[in-house]
Scaffold this motif. Structure first.
Motif, PDB file in Angstrom:
ATOM      1  N   SER A   1      52.398  11.650 -14.798  1.00 57.73           N
ATOM      2  CA  SER A   1      51.679  12.792 -15.366  1.00 57.73           C
ATOM      3  C   SER A   1      50.249  12.882 -14.829  1.00 57.73           C
ATOM      4  N   TYR A   2      49.798  11.844 -14.142  1.00 56.65           N
ATOM      5  CA  TYR A   2      48.465  11.859 -13.545  1.00 56.65           C
ATOM      6  C   TYR A   2      48.477  12.517 -12.164  1.00 56.65           C
TER       7      TYR A   2
ATOM      8  N   GLY B   1      45.923  14.374 -15.033  1.00 54.88           N
ATOM      9  CA  GLY B   1      45.706  13.188 -15.873  1.00 54.88           C
ATOM     10  C   GLY B   1      44.659  13.457 -16.946  1.00 54.88           C
ATOM     11  N   ASP B   2      43.611  14.204 -16.573  1.00 55.39           N
ATOM     12  CA  ASP B   2      42.565  14.525 -17.564  1.00 55.39           C
ATOM     13  C   ASP B   2      43.138  15.383 -18.692  1.00 55.39           C
ATOM     14  N   LEU B   3      44.108  16.242 -18.369  1.00 54.74           N
ATOM     15  CA  LEU B   3      44.684  17.078 -19.434  1.00 54.74           C
ATOM     16  C   LEU B   3      45.472  16.211 -20.414  1.00 54.74           C
ATOM     17  N   VAL B   4      46.244  15.251 -19.887  1.00 56.59           N
ATOM     18  CA  VAL B   4      46.977  14.348 -20.803  1.00 56.59           C
ATOM     19  C   VAL B   4      45.968  13.585 -21.666  1.00 56.59           C
TER      20      VAL B   4
ATOM     21  N   TYR C   1      44.602  15.700 -24.418  1.00 60.17           N
ATOM     22  CA  TYR C   1      45.583  15.823 -25.513  1.00 60.17           C
ATOM     23  C   TYR C   1      45.635  14.523 -26.329  1.00 60.17           C
ATOM     24  N   ALA C   2      45.543  13.394 -25.640  1.00 56.77           N
ATOM     25  CA  ALA C   2      45.585  12.108 -26.361  1.00 56.77           C
ATOM     26  C   ALA C   2      44.346  11.960 -27.252  1.00 56.77           C
ATOM     27  N   ARG C   3      43.204  12.431 -26.768  1.00 51.84           N
ATOM     28  CA  ARG C   3      41.978  12.382 -27.601  1.00 51.84           C
ATOM     29  C   ARG C   3      42.147  13.256 -28.838  1.00 51.84           C
TER      30      ARG C   3
END
Ligand SMILES: Cc1cc2nc3c(=O)[nH]c(=O)nc-3n(C[C@H](O)[C@H](O)[C@H](O)COP(=O)(O)OP(=O)(O)OC[C@H]3O[C@@H](n4cnc5c(N)ncnc54)[C@H](O)[C@@H]3O)c2cc1C
Length: 415
Positions: free
Chosen positions: A41-42, A200-203, A206-208
């Motif tokens: 996903s990165y 990767g920053d988008l995942v 979302y995790a944040r």
């Protein structure tokens, strides 16, 4: 520590599941051996592919199959030993790519793709991640008139299902992308998809969001998962805690079946690896859109870390040795047309698309293992489909009615 649900794997699919389960009032722990969004996903091409209403079929023409035998194609290569072990699933993939079967599979696939963009848009708004949008739409670029005309027909077909595009001549391409060099027949600009500047920053965004809403993210090895005598599940974190829950979602991308096999469930994943490399931008030579060089099977995407070139498919197990020859081959062609500067990364990045022989993701309850669920097999579009998969799985797990018929994606079709 006790939770309602543990999600194993923090790629786009696992994070999508964790957020949607949380939104349904569940206490959720998310566990990965690395920080969220650092595997496939990165490193992907970063397109939220609203246009991909038909999954990626295996070309069935003899020319493709014969040229593949030399293992020198730019778009598809293989590790002979690994590919030999995949012959059964590859044969099924070939059969499922026959026109009539493929049409039905595409109808089912479309039900997910149709919800993918709205699902991301909602999360991007909630996560404050709209600054990661690099652009609207992308180009399918063609060098030969024959291939262009045939793709125009594909685009017209998809238009009937509400997918939008603009047809570009060679002169239009030159106007839109003046830094491209070469004679191009034209392109299709898909206008619905969204290009992301750093997948990767988008995942991670979302995790944040998941953490801000009270979710817990842990480092740990999913392979420590075990059943408890009371019928629940436990898994160990890297810092010595034990997480406990009554339900578990396994969303480990290409590694999913390594874990589910321990509990008696397997499925025939066809791993299609891909590589990327970043290049510096050349002064005064911008690339305005993400572009797929359709006849050569690679993508060049303007991203945060430079121009990212991603390769086609390498049939090889996720953990087999890296052989980044496709990057070299694609770079050689791309350099003649695209404004690529110096290589930025010390080594090409590698990730693995977890593809299924029927081209559809797998999500739902693991047969005959109460409390165990899975979400994997999203192939070429897992970055696109992670959030909508999470939404549908969360509905199933909490006794609600999913927005689309989820039966075509059931784990029961394998195993
Ligand atoms: C070159 C390339 C380009 C692509 N371009 C696109 C695109 O433009 N658009 C699109 O929609 N899709 C694209 N894809 C496909 C997409 O990237 C994948 O389908 C998607 O990332 C799969 O997500 P996932 O969450 O299932 O897997 P992953 O992102 O691989 O996540 C799996 C997670 O499981 C974790 N894990 C594994 N084993 C363990 C363990 N034992 N313990 C704990 N954690 C573990 C990993 O660390 C990882 O975080 C592309 C793929 C490639 C390779």
């Amino acid at each position: 520590m006790k939770h309602d649900i543990i999600v194993l794997g923090a790629g786009m699919v696992g994070v999508g599941c964790a957020l949607h389960l949380q939104a349904r009032g569940q206490s959720v722990a998310l566990l990965d051996r690395r920080a969220p969004g650092l595997e496939t996903s990165y490193g992907n091409a970063g397109i939220i592919q609203r246009e991909a209403i038909a999954p990626y079929a295996l070309p069935r023409d003899l020319g493709f199959l014969l040229s593949g035998a030399t293992n020198q194609r730019v778009d598809v290569r293989y590790h002979a030993g690994d590919a030999a072990r995949m012959l059964g699933p590859l044969w099924d993939y070939y059969r499922n790519s026959a026109p009539e079967v493929y049409k039905q599979i595409s109808r089912e696939y479309e039900t997910l793709i149709a919800l993918s963009l709205e699902s991301h848009t909602q999360l991007m708004n909630d996560a404050g991640a709209n600054d990661l949008v690099a652009g609207q739409g992308y180009l399918m670029l063609y060098r030969t008139e024959r291939e262009l005309q045939s793709f125009f027909e594909v685009a017209d077909e998809r238009a009937k299902d509400g997918v939008h595009h603009i047809k570009l001549t060679g002169a239009d391409v030159a106007r839109e992308e003046p830094s491209l060099v070469g004679a191009f027949a034209g392109a299709v600009r898909w206008t619905d998809p969204v290009a992301i500047s750093s997948p990767g920053d988008l995942v991670q965004a979302y995790a944040r969001l998941f953490e801000q809403r009270g979710g817990a993210v842990h480092l740990g090895d999913a392979m420590t998962l075990r059943k408890t005598d009371a019928g629940g599940w436990q898994v160990d974190t890297a810092d010595g805690q034990t997480l406990e829950a009554s339900q578990v979602v396994v969303a480990l991308g290409p590694w999913t079946t390594q874990l589910t096999e321990r509990f008696g469930y397997t499925a025939p994943v066809i791993p299609k690896r891909g590589y990327h490399m970043h290049y510096t931008r050349l002064p005064g030579k911008p690339l305005n859109s993400t572009i797929i060089d359709a006849e050569n099977g690679y993508v060049v995407a303007p991203m945060k870390d430079g121009l990212r070139l991603t390769t086609g498919a390498e049939l090889a197990n996720a953990d087999s040795p890296r052989t980044p020859t496709q990057i070299d081959a694609a770079e050689k062609i791309a350099r003649q047309s695209f404004p690529l500067g110096e290589r930025v990364d010390a080594e090409p990045w590698m990730g693995t698309r977890p593809c299924m022989p029927d081209m559809k993701p797998v999500f739902g309850p693991v047969p005959e293992v109460p409390g165990l669920w899975c979400a994997f097999g999203h192939g070429h579009q897992g970055f696109t489909l992670g959030p909508v998969t999470g939404e549908l799985l969360a509905a199933m797990m909490t006794g609600a009615t999913p927005r689309v018929d989820v039966r075509p994606f059931s784990p029961e079709r394998f195993g």
